[in-house]
Design an enzyme around this catalytic site. Structure first.
Site: not given
Length: 173
Positions: A8, A69, A141
């Site tokens: 991420d 992502e 996160d």
């Protein structure tokens, strides 16, 4: 077992999460962390830290597959640019180690993990903990990175069962 690294990306914190997926589909948590780059005032050093730490994680845990992502369009162009640069540092670290990667939009990740594309961070954190049997509250996160890895695990399983490429059944925008 297939080991999957989820990333991420972020310009302040980059989440990383690793899971193992058994041939029977069982999921096992291996590792998660958030790379906090706020200590570096120089943005170039932040990017280097992301590159170096992801490279070290790849060396240490030897994932077979990587998922990251996809960047969403932010309201602030400067923030979007910095996020893209952080994502680029992460991608370069992975590709430099000879690994390919898959990309997932935030809505795809939320849909796969929570069941709805409009889920909030708390719901994602909770479901990641439930799915991977991780007690306590996860750092946001790191939970997102694990969610990305879970999404990849679910998607690759579906692709194998359907026998068609993922791009053929993804909704077009």
């Amino acid at each position: 077992m297939t080991r999957i690294l989820g990333i991420d990306p972020g310009s302040q914190r980059t989440g990383i999460g690793i899971i193992d997926v058994g041939a029977d589909g069982r999921l096992q948590h291996v590792y998660h962390a958030a790379i906090n780059v706020l200590g570096n005032e120089d943005f170039h050093q932040r990017l280097k830290q992301i590159f170096d730490e992801i490279s070290s994680v790849v060396d240490m845990y030897a994932p077979a597959e990587v998922a990251i992502e996809r960047v969403f369009m932010a309201r602030n162009p400067d923030s979007a640019l910095k996020l893209g640069q952080a994502r680029g540092a992460a991608i370069c670290a992975v590709v430099n180690k000879g690994l390919g990667l898959s990309e997932y939009a935030a809505k795809e990740v939320k849909q796969a993990v929570v069941g709805g594309g409009a889920a909030d961070k708390a719901q994602v954190q909770h479901m990641v903990g439930v799915l991977l049997n991780i007690p306590g509250k996860l750092q946001a996160d790191a939970a997102d990175a694990l969610a990305i890895a879970l999404t990849h695990a679910h998607t690759r399983s579906s692709v194998e069962r359907l026998g068609i490429p993922r791009t053929a059944w993804r909704r077009r925008r």
